[in-house]
Structure formats: C-alpha cells, structure tokens
Motif scaffolding. Structure first.
Motif, PDB file in Angstrom:
ATOM      1  N   GLU A 233       0.835  -1.212   0.000  1.00 58.44           N
ATOM      2  CA  GLU A 233       0.000   0.000   0.000  1.00 58.44           C
ATOM      3  C   GLU A 233       0.863   1.253   0.000  1.00 58.44           C
ATOM      4  OE1 GLU A 233      -2.385   0.623   3.599  1.00 58.44           O
ATOM      5  OE2 GLU A 233      -3.703   2.004   2.498  1.00 58.44           O
ATOM      6  N   HIS A 234       0.504   2.183  -0.864  1.00 58.95           N
ATOM      7  CA  HIS A 234       1.060   3.532  -0.826  1.00 58.95           C
ATOM      8  C   HIS A 234      -0.082   4.545  -0.771  1.00 58.95           C
ATOM      9  CE1 HIS A 234       5.344   3.305  -1.122  1.00 58.95           C
ATOM     10  NE2 HIS A 234       5.383   2.728  -2.311  1.00 58.95           N
ATOM     11  N   THR A 235       0.211   5.683  -0.157  1.00 56.70           N
ATOM     12  CA  THR A 235      -0.653   6.867  -0.260  1.00 56.70           C
ATOM     13  C   THR A 235      -0.065   7.742  -1.358  1.00 56.70           C
ATOM     14  OG1 THR A 235      -1.274   6.815   2.085  1.00 56.70           O
ATOM     15  CG2 THR A 235      -1.444   8.940   0.940  1.00 56.70           C
ATOM     16  N   ILE A 236      -0.894   8.154  -2.306  1.00 52.65           N
ATOM     17  CA  ILE A 236      -0.385   8.985  -3.406  1.00 52.65           C
ATOM     18  C   ILE A 236      -1.170  10.292  -3.531  1.00 52.65           C
ATOM     19  CG2 ILE A 236       0.287   6.866  -4.656  1.00 52.65           C
ATOM     20  CD1 ILE A 236      -1.814   7.739  -6.799  1.00 52.65           C
ATOM     21  N   LEU A 237      -0.522  11.242  -4.181  1.00 52.24           N
ATOM     22  CA  LEU A 237      -1.113  12.557  -4.480  1.00 52.24           C
ATOM     23  C   LEU A 237      -1.186  12.704  -5.994  1.00 52.24           C
ATOM     24  CD1 LEU A 237      -1.676  15.680  -3.900  1.00 52.24           C
ATOM     25  CD2 LEU A 237       0.810  15.959  -4.087  1.00 52.24           C
ATOM     26  N   ILE A 238      -2.328  13.178  -6.480  1.00 54.91           N
ATOM     27  CA  ILE A 238      -2.409  13.528  -7.906  1.00 54.91           C
ATOM     28  C   ILE A 238      -1.872  14.954  -8.061  1.00 54.91           C
ATOM     29  CG2 ILE A 238      -3.924  13.803  -9.924  1.00 54.91           C
ATOM     30  CD1 ILE A 238      -3.595  10.879  -8.900  1.00 54.91           C
ATOM     31  N   THR A 239      -0.876  15.105  -8.936  1.00 48.94           N
ATOM     32  CA  THR A 239      -0.250  16.412  -9.176  1.00 48.94           C
ATOM     33  C   THR A 239      -0.757  16.961 -10.508  1.00 48.94           C
ATOM     34  OG1 THR A 239       1.614  15.334 -10.263  1.00 48.94           O
ATOM     35  CG2 THR A 239       1.822  15.747  -7.887  1.00 48.94           C
ATOM     36  N   GLU A 240      -0.290  18.161 -10.893  1.00 51.27           N
ATOM     37  CA  GLU A 240      -0.732  18.773 -12.157  1.00 51.27           C
ATOM     38  C   GLU A 240      -0.414  17.879 -13.353  1.00 51.27           C
ATOM     39  OE1 GLU A 240      -2.607  21.409 -12.551  1.00 51.27           O
ATOM     40  OE2 GLU A 240      -2.580  21.886 -10.391  1.00 51.27           O
ATOM     41  N   ASP A 241       0.728  17.205 -13.282  1.00 52.25           N
ATOM     42  CA  ASP A 241       1.149  16.439 -14.466  1.00 52.25           C
ATOM     43  C   ASP A 241       1.363  14.948 -14.211  1.00 52.25           C
ATOM     44  OD1 ASP A 241       3.336  16.674 -12.891  1.00 52.25           O
ATOM     45  OD2 ASP A 241       4.659  17.547 -14.410  1.00 52.25           O
ATOM     46  N   GLY A 242       0.862  14.459 -13.083  1.00 57.04           N
ATOM     47  CA  GLY A 242       1.040  13.030 -12.829  1.00 57.04           C
ATOM     48  C   GLY A 242       0.668  12.692 -11.404  1.00 57.04           C
ATOM     49  N   HIS A 243       1.600  12.078 -10.686  1.00 59.50           N
ATOM     50  CA  HIS A 243       1.329  11.720  -9.290  1.00 59.50           C
ATOM     51  C   HIS A 243       2.630  11.758  -8.516  1.00 59.50           C
ATOM     52  CE1 HIS A 243       2.679   7.906 -11.125  1.00 59.50           C
ATOM     53  NE2 HIS A 243       3.287   7.773  -9.966  1.00 59.50           N
ATOM     54  N   GLU A 244       2.471  11.754  -7.199  1.00 58.64           N
ATOM     55  CA  GLU A 244       3.626  11.678  -6.308  1.00 58.64           C
ATOM     56  C   GLU A 244       3.302  10.591  -5.279  1.00 58.64           C
ATOM     57  OE1 GLU A 244       4.669  15.677  -4.921  1.00 58.64           O
ATOM     58  OE2 GLU A 244       5.240  14.790  -3.000  1.00 58.64           O
ATOM     59  N   ILE A 245       4.231   9.693  -5.040  1.00 54.24           N
ATOM     60  CA  ILE A 245       4.052   8.683  -3.981  1.00 54.24           C
ATOM     61  C   ILE A 245       4.496   9.335  -2.678  1.00 54.24           C
ATOM     62  CG2 ILE A 245       4.763   6.425  -3.123  1.00 54.24           C
ATOM     63  CD1 ILE A 245       5.146   5.534  -6.028  1.00 54.24           C
ATOM     64  N   LEU A 246       3.561   9.475  -1.745  1.00 52.93           N
ATOM     65  CA  LEU A 246       3.872  10.206  -0.511  1.00 52.93           C
ATOM     66  C   LEU A 246       4.514   9.314   0.547  1.00 52.93           C
ATOM     67  CD1 LEU A 246       0.635  12.390  -0.153  1.00 52.93           C
ATOM     68  CD2 LEU A 246       2.788  12.964  -1.287  1.00 52.93           C
ATOM     69  N   THR A 247       4.218   8.014   0.506  1.00 52.98           N
ATOM     70  CA  THR A 247       4.697   7.116   1.565  1.00 52.98           C
ATOM     71  C   THR A 247       6.006   6.429   1.166  1.00 52.98           C
ATOM     72  OG1 THR A 247       2.954   5.645   0.731  1.00 52.98           O
ATOM     73  CG2 THR A 247       2.603   6.664   2.882  1.00 52.98           C
ATOM     74  N   GLN A 248       6.978   7.255   0.762  1.00 52.56           N
ATOM     75  CA  GLN A 248       8.309   6.758   0.446  1.00 52.56           C
ATOM     76  C   GLN A 248       9.308   7.531   1.283  1.00 52.56           C
ATOM     77  OE1 GLN A 248       8.630   7.290  -3.791  1.00 52.56           O
ATOM     78  NE2 GLN A 248       8.474   5.102  -4.185  1.00 52.56           N
ATOM     79  N   VAL A 249      10.436   6.906   1.605  1.00 54.45           N
ATOM     80  CA  VAL A 249      11.492   7.611   2.337  1.00 54.45           C
ATOM     81  C   VAL A 249      12.669   7.804   1.390  1.00 54.45           C
ATOM     82  CG1 VAL A 249      12.887   7.693   4.422  1.00 54.45           C
ATOM     83  CG2 VAL A 249      10.809   6.309   4.397  1.00 54.45           C
ATOM     84  N   PRO A 250      12.840   9.017   0.870  1.00 52.14           N
ATOM     85  CA  PRO A 250      14.050   9.240   0.061  1.00 52.14           C
ATOM     86  C   PRO A 250      15.278   9.056   0.954  1.00 52.14           C
ATOM     87  CG  PRO A 250      12.601  11.186   0.061  1.00 52.14           C
ATOM     88  CD  PRO A 250      12.067  10.237   1.065  1.00 52.14           C
ATOM     89  N   ASP A 251      16.370   8.483   0.426  1.00 52.16           N
ATOM     90  CA  ASP A 251      17.559   8.253   1.263  1.00 52.16           C
ATOM     91  C   ASP A 251      18.004   9.542   1.944  1.00 52.16           C
ATOM     92  OD1 ASP A 251      17.777   5.530   1.000  1.00 52.16           O
ATOM     93  OD2 ASP A 251      18.969   5.662  -0.838  1.00 52.16           O
ATOM     94  N   SER A 252      17.793  10.666   1.258  1.00 48.33           N
ATOM     95  CA  SER A 252      18.206  11.961   1.824  1.00 48.33           C
ATOM     96  C   SER A 252      17.360  12.352   3.041  1.00 48.33           C
ATOM     97  CB  SER A 252      18.090  13.045   0.764  1.00 48.33           C
ATOM     98  OG  SER A 252      16.745  13.136   0.322  1.00 48.33           O
ATOM     99  N   ALA A 253      16.207  11.694   3.208  1.00 46.38           N
ATOM    100  CA  ALA A 253      15.311  12.035   4.328  1.00 46.38           C
ATOM    101  C   ALA A 253      15.492  11.093   5.515  1.00 46.38           C
ATOM    102  CB  ALA A 253      13.857  12.006   3.864  1.00 46.38           C
ATOM    103  N   TRP A 254      16.425  10.146   5.395  1.00 49.90           N
ATOM    104  CA  TRP A 254      16.621   9.131   6.445  1.00 49.90           C
ATOM    105  C   TRP A 254      17.905   9.444   7.214  1.00 49.90           C
ATOM    106  CZ3 TRP A 254      13.611   5.577   8.555  1.00 49.90           C
ATOM    107  CH2 TRP A 254      14.181   4.568   9.345  1.00 49.90           C
ATOM    108  N   SER A 255      17.773   9.635   8.527  1.00 53.85           N
ATOM    109  CA  SER A 255      18.975   9.911   9.320  1.00 53.85           C
ATOM    110  C   SER A 255      19.079   8.897  10.453  1.00 53.85           C
ATOM    111  CB  SER A 255      18.918  11.325   9.893  1.00 53.85           C
ATOM    112  OG  SER A 255      17.916  11.377  10.880  1.00 53.85           O
ATOM    113  N   ALA A 256      20.197   8.892  11.144  1.00 53.32           N
ATOM    114  CA  ALA A 256      20.442   7.910  12.211  1.00 53.32           C
ATOM    115  C   ALA A 256      19.326   7.945  13.258  1.00 53.32           C
ATOM    116  CB  ALA A 256      21.787   8.159  12.844  1.00 53.32           C
TER     117      ALA A 256
END
Ligand code: MF3
Ligand code: CO
Ligand code: CO
Length: 261
Positions: A233-256
């Motif tokens: 399961e993912h939560t997604i957002l419909i954007t102007e030109d497609g979609h964005e998966i909101l329930t993902q952790v970009p590596d840059s957003a993960w800290s110790a």
C-alpha cells in the motif's frame, strides 16, 4: 464528496505520509523469527507516539491495536498478539497508518521472514509490481477504474486472484474518505483524477482463489481456501502532471535518529 487538498494540506499529507513510511522502514530491520506480532505492534506504537503522532488504527471502530499484522493466509486487518510468533518461511504484512497534525498517511508492505518458498516469494514481488503498475497510470484526467483494471490484468496474467471486498480509499483529515479505489474492474469507469486528490492504492493478491472469510474476532480477514495472500500500500497525491508517492522515504530524508524509537 472527494476532497481536493490545498497547498498547505498537501504539505501536511507529505509530513504524515513520510512518518508512516519511516515507521515501516524502522520496523523492517527489527523483524526476526521468534518475535511476536505484539512485539512489532509495541515498537511501531512507541515510534509513532514519540514523534507526536497517533497510530490511527488504535480504537478505530474498536480495533484494539496500533497497526495491522497479517501473516500468510491472513489477507488484512490481522490483530497483533503475543501468541502470534513469526517464523522462518512466513510472510508478514505490516500496515501502518499515522495521524499527524490532523492528517493521515497509510502504507503497508509484505515482508519475507527468513527463507520463503520461491513461489510465495514471487507472489510477494509481483504484488508489489501490481501496486506500482496501478499507481503508474495515475494522473489528472484518468479515471480511477483504470487503476483496478491494470492491477487485475497483471495479477491474472500471473495466475493470482484479486480480493474484491476491501479496497483503497481517499485519505486526508479522515482515515477513509471518498472515493473507493477498487483493485479490479474496467478502464474508463469511475471518477476522473484531479490535482490535489490523495488516495491509497493497496491491492490484496491471493495465491489461490479470491474469496475471503471474516474470523470470529470480527477483524481478521483470511482466504477461504487458506492460500497465502500478499499486499502493498502507498498513499499517493495527484499532481498537475502526474502523481507523487507520498509514503516513500528518500535516502536523503533518512537519518540515524530515524532508526531509534
Ligand atoms: N490501514 C488499513 C487500510 O489500509 C485499515 C485498517 S483499519 C483497522 O485502509 F481498523 F483495522 F485498523
Ligand atoms: Co488504506
Ligand atoms: Co493501510
């Protein structure tokens, strides 16, 4: 009524969804054969409340725990229990829903515990593919029936079945909002996607037949034929030109710090 989120509300949906995704990433590395699903529930509960959020399932229509844990032939809504031990060869779905600053983020994954039979491993991987294929079609102007059509076709090509009794859903201030997102059906049916809509895609795929049964606890849903079942399961957002998966952790957003309660 299908709510269209404002720019501010979208920001809050991003925050709560990121927390839900981080909870899953945190728990993934803690999973070990011999643990109980109640141990997993407690870890997730602590993780979420320490971050000033609420585990939305707790007391939701009387649900007694903070997450759902659905093992093997359990399709969804499994109740964590100290008697429910995960063992080598099992598959376990963990479904996390956070409520943070008034908004919900909802995500689940099915994990392989130790060495899982190859045909079951393949089903789990392909269930993920089905979810991602359903998400891939999402953009303004497309109808929500297309999501289910794509998922159903892919699942059937692999020889699996798709659960029909439970579906994805709009999400926001409420845990479950309109519209319902079916994981089967016909292209070109249902409402049109519009920028600012947020909803989940969460197919439940069975190795055997699609039919399900509700246990006496009134929550746990199992396959009627006892075949194993997987879900993502993912939560997604419909954007102007497609979609964005909101329930993902970009590596840059993960800290110790995200690795600890
Ligand atoms: N998280 C589930 C979903 O994806 C709903 C769980 S409801 C509960 O919609 F009450 F069982 F927690
Ligand atoms: Co959901
Ligand atoms: Co969920």
């Amino acid at each position: 009524m299908i709510s269209i989120k404002s720019a501010r509300e979208i920001e809050l949906m991003r925050e709560t969804s990121l927390l839900a995704a981080k909870t899953l990433r945190f728990i993934e590395y803690k999973l070990k054969p011999g643990m109980s699903t109640e141990d997993i529930n407690q870890l997730c509960h602590e993780y979420i409340i320490k971050r000033d959020a609420i585990p939305a399932p707790l007391n939701y229509h009387g649900f007694p725990k903070s997450i759902c844990t659905s093992k093997n032939e359990i399709i969804c809504h499994g109740i964590p229990s100290s008697k429910d031990i995960i063992r080598d060869g099992d598959i376990l779905n963990i479904d996390v829903t956070t409520k943070y600053k008034g908004f919900h983020g909802d995500t689940n994954r099915t994990y392989l515990i130790g060495n899982v039979r190859p045909e079951i491993q393949r089903m789990v991987e392909r269930t993920y593919q089905c979810m991602m294929a359903g998400i891939a079609v999402c953009r303004p102007g497309v109808r929500i029936g297309d999501i289910g059509a794509v998922i159903e076709e892919m699942a059937h090509d692999y020889g699996y079945s798709v659960v029909q009794e439970y579906c994805g859903h709009g999400i926001g201030r409420e845990f479950h909002e309109e519209p319902q997102i079916l994981h089967y059906g016909k292209r070109g049916t249902g409402v049109e996607m519009k920028p600012g809509m947020t909803f989940t895609v969460e197919p439940m795929i069975n190795f055997g037949k699609r039919h399900c049964k509700l246990l006496d606890d009134k929550w746990t849903v199992v396959t009627k034929d006892k075949s194993w079942s997987a879900q993502f399961e993912h939560t997604i957002l419909i954007t102007e030109d497609g979609h964005e998966i909101l329930t993902q952790v970009p590596d840059s957003a993960w800290s110790a710090a995200d690795n600890q309660i």
